[in-house]
Design an enzyme around this catalytic site. Structure first.
Site, mmCIF file in Angstrom:
data_model
loop_
_atom_site.group_PDB
_atom_site.id
_atom_site.type_symbol
_atom_site.label_atom_id
_atom_site.label_comp_id
_atom_site.label_asym_id
_atom_site.label_seq_id
_atom_site.Cartn_x
_atom_site.Cartn_y
_atom_site.Cartn_z
ATOM 1 N N LYS A 85 0.927 -1.233 -0.140
ATOM 2 C CA LYS A 85 0.006 -0.295 0.022
ATOM 3 C C LYS A 85 0.881 1.574 0.310
ATOM 4 O O LYS A 85 0.449 2.309 -0.792
ATOM 5 C CB LYS A 85 -0.864 0.022 1.355
ATOM 6 C CG LYS A 85 -2.221 -0.942 1.039
ATOM 7 C CD LYS A 85 -3.044 -0.565 2.173
ATOM 8 C CE LYS A 85 -2.211 -0.276 3.688
ATOM 9 N NZ LYS A 85 -1.798 -1.960 4.148
ATOM 10 N N ARG A 118 -9.783 1.559 8.597
ATOM 11 C CA ARG A 118 -9.472 0.004 8.460
ATOM 12 C C ARG A 118 -10.955 -1.037 9.386
ATOM 13 O O ARG A 118 -10.529 -2.466 9.710
ATOM 14 C CB ARG A 118 -8.687 -0.481 9.597
ATOM 15 C CG ARG A 118 -6.587 0.151 8.956
ATOM 16 C CD ARG A 118 -6.101 -0.202 10.033
ATOM 17 N NE ARG A 118 -4.742 -1.099 9.514
ATOM 18 C CZ ARG A 118 -3.633 -0.017 8.910
ATOM 19 N NH1 ARG A 118 -3.558 0.801 8.186
ATOM 20 N NH2 ARG A 118 -2.228 -0.971 8.529
ATOM 21 N N ARG A 129 11.003 -6.505 5.018
ATOM 22 C CA ARG A 129 11.239 -5.547 4.838
ATOM 23 C C ARG A 129 12.331 -4.292 5.771
ATOM 24 O O ARG A 129 12.115 -4.381 6.722
ATOM 25 C CB ARG A 129 9.847 -4.483 5.159
ATOM 26 C CG ARG A 129 9.481 -3.051 4.659
ATOM 27 C CD ARG A 129 8.037 -2.825 4.805
ATOM 28 N NE ARG A 129 6.965 -2.680 5.986
ATOM 29 C CZ ARG A 129 6.316 -2.752 5.854
ATOM 30 N NH1 ARG A 129 5.690 -2.226 4.117
ATOM 31 N NH2 ARG A 129 5.299 -2.968 7.358
ATOM 32 N N ARG A 131 11.036 -1.489 10.801
ATOM 33 C CA ARG A 131 9.586 -1.098 11.271
ATOM 34 C C ARG A 131 9.658 -1.929 12.702
ATOM 35 O O ARG A 131 9.382 -2.821 12.692
ATOM 36 C CB ARG A 131 8.652 -1.274 11.102
ATOM 37 C CG ARG A 131 7.944 0.636 9.832
ATOM 38 C CD ARG A 131 6.856 0.504 8.810
ATOM 39 N NE ARG A 131 5.681 -0.267 9.785
ATOM 40 C CZ ARG A 131 4.638 0.138 9.206
ATOM 41 N NH1 ARG A 131 4.590 0.801 7.982
ATOM 42 N NH2 ARG A 131 3.754 -0.378 10.260
ATOM 43 N N ARG A 174 -1.093 -8.477 12.843
ATOM 44 C CA ARG A 174 -1.756 -7.283 12.129
ATOM 45 C C ARG A 174 -2.530 -8.353 11.369
ATOM 46 O O ARG A 174 -2.552 -7.764 10.757
ATOM 47 C CB ARG A 174 -0.290 -6.743 11.435
ATOM 48 C CG ARG A 174 -0.189 -5.711 12.409
ATOM 49 C CD ARG A 174 1.642 -5.383 12.247
ATOM 50 N NE ARG A 174 1.591 -4.561 10.700
ATOM 51 C CZ ARG A 174 2.249 -4.144 10.289
ATOM 52 N NH1 ARG A 174 3.705 -4.496 10.790
ATOM 53 N NH2 ARG A 174 2.736 -3.508 9.269
HETATM 54 P P1 AMP Z 1 0.551 1.177 8.603
HETATM 55 O O1 AMP Z 1 1.637 1.843 8.528
HETATM 56 O O2 AMP Z 1 -0.961 1.722 7.699
HETATM 57 O O3 AMP Z 1 0.645 -0.564 8.335
HETATM 58 O O4 AMP Z 1 -0.216 1.053 10.044
HETATM 59 C C1 AMP Z 1 0.429 1.109 11.624
HETATM 60 C C2 AMP Z 1 -0.560 0.132 12.768
HETATM 61 O O5 AMP Z 1 -1.013 1.452 12.897
HETATM 62 C C3 AMP Z 1 -1.559 -0.403 12.289
HETATM 63 O O6 AMP Z 1 -0.933 -1.983 13.241
HETATM 64 C C4 AMP Z 1 -2.402 -0.041 13.119
HETATM 65 O O7 AMP Z 1 -1.966 -0.406 14.968
HETATM 66 C C5 AMP Z 1 -2.354 1.262 13.542
HETATM 67 N N1 AMP Z 1 -3.147 2.249 12.401
HETATM 68 C C6 AMP Z 1 -2.597 2.533 11.258
HETATM 69 N N2 AMP Z 1 -3.903 3.168 10.278
HETATM 70 C C7 AMP Z 1 -4.926 2.639 11.477
HETATM 71 C C8 AMP Z 1 -6.412 2.912 10.872
HETATM 72 N N3 AMP Z 1 -6.892 3.101 10.348
HETATM 73 N N4 AMP Z 1 -7.611 2.707 12.275
HETATM 74 C C9 AMP Z 1 -6.906 1.555 13.225
HETATM 75 N N5 AMP Z 1 -5.313 2.056 13.948
HETATM 76 C C10 AMP Z 1 -4.618 2.361 12.345
#
Ligand code: AMP
Length: 209
Positions: free
Chosen positions: A13, A88, A122, A152, A163
């Site tokens: 993404k 999400r 990654r 990360r 996740r």
């Molecule tokens: P990402 O960078 O999109 O993989 O997001 C990393 C983490 O941030 C996720 O595993 C969630 O814990 C949190 N997160 C990101 N977007 C959301 C969302 N829309 N709602 C809730 N938690 C989020």
């Protein structure tokens, strides 16, 4: 044009969102990036978010929806955006419908068996670039800006497993939610390089934008 980007962790993404935002002149808004910036800055939101992110869980809806609603109200979001990582779950999608007009939901579809290796391998750069360790040939710095790459904090096997489960239970139902609204564009993100996936996506979006 307002686009939301769906896909499991590791589907690509972030990589696709930044390339697509450049090509279609859209503002790229990533809720994960917003939370990571808050964690780095030591804010109250950052402290709260970290306690969920470290466990592979979603940050509470009330906090996340407020952040997105606020961000979409800024002037730079008026001429179109690409939302990466939001919504999400169904509740967030319902809230989004109240304060935004979504034109397209782009789903990057990747076979779940590929995801664990993709995320655990990654390596990312603070400039936004992301690599898989298998393509780095031992290099530890970013090919684009030269900064040191890092893993990360939530890209470890235990957190990734949580996740992926969170995604399957809470986020995957959004595919049907947007299909029912006639907004879903689904693209195979499992075959080919990131550039090939990008071309595949553009082949679909060029007809709609
Ligand atoms: P990402 O960078 O999109 O993989 O997001 C990393 C983490 O941030 C996720 O595993 C969630 O814990 C949190 N997160 C990101 N977007 C959301 C969302 N829309 N709602 C809730 N938690 C989020």
């Amino acid at each position: 044009m307002n686009i939301i980007l769906l896909g499991a962790p590791g589907a690509g993404k972030g990589t696709q969102a930044s390339m697509l935002a450049d090509k279609y002149h859209l503002l790229h808004i990533s809720t994960g990036d917003i939370f990571r910036a808050n964690i780095k800055g030591g804010t109250e939101i950052g402290k709260l978010a970290k306690s969920y992110i470290d466990k592979g869980q979603l940050v509470p809806d009330s906090v996340t929806c407020d952040i997105v609603k606020d961000r979409l109200g800024w002037d730079d979001a008026k001429s179109g955006y690409m939302l990466d990582g939001f919504p999400r779950n169904i509740y967030q999608a319902e809230q989004l419908d109240k304060f935004a007009d979504v034109d397209i939901c782009l789903n990057i579809d990747v076979d779940p068996s590929l995801l664990m290796d993709r995320i655990c391998g990654r390596r990312v750069c603070s400039c936004g670039e992301s690599y898989h360790i298998s393509t780095l040939n031992g290099a530890t710095t970013c090919k684009k800006c030269g900064k040191e790459l890092y893993r990360r904090a939530d890209d470890n096997p235990e957190t990734v497993a949580a996740r992926l489960e969170t995604y399957a239970k809470q986020t995957a139902p959004l595919i049907d939610y947007y299909k029912a609204q006639g907004k879903l564009v689904a693209v195979d993100g499992g075959k080919g390089s990131p550039e090939e996936v990008f071309d595949r996506i553009c082949g679909r979006l060029d007809k709609l934008i």
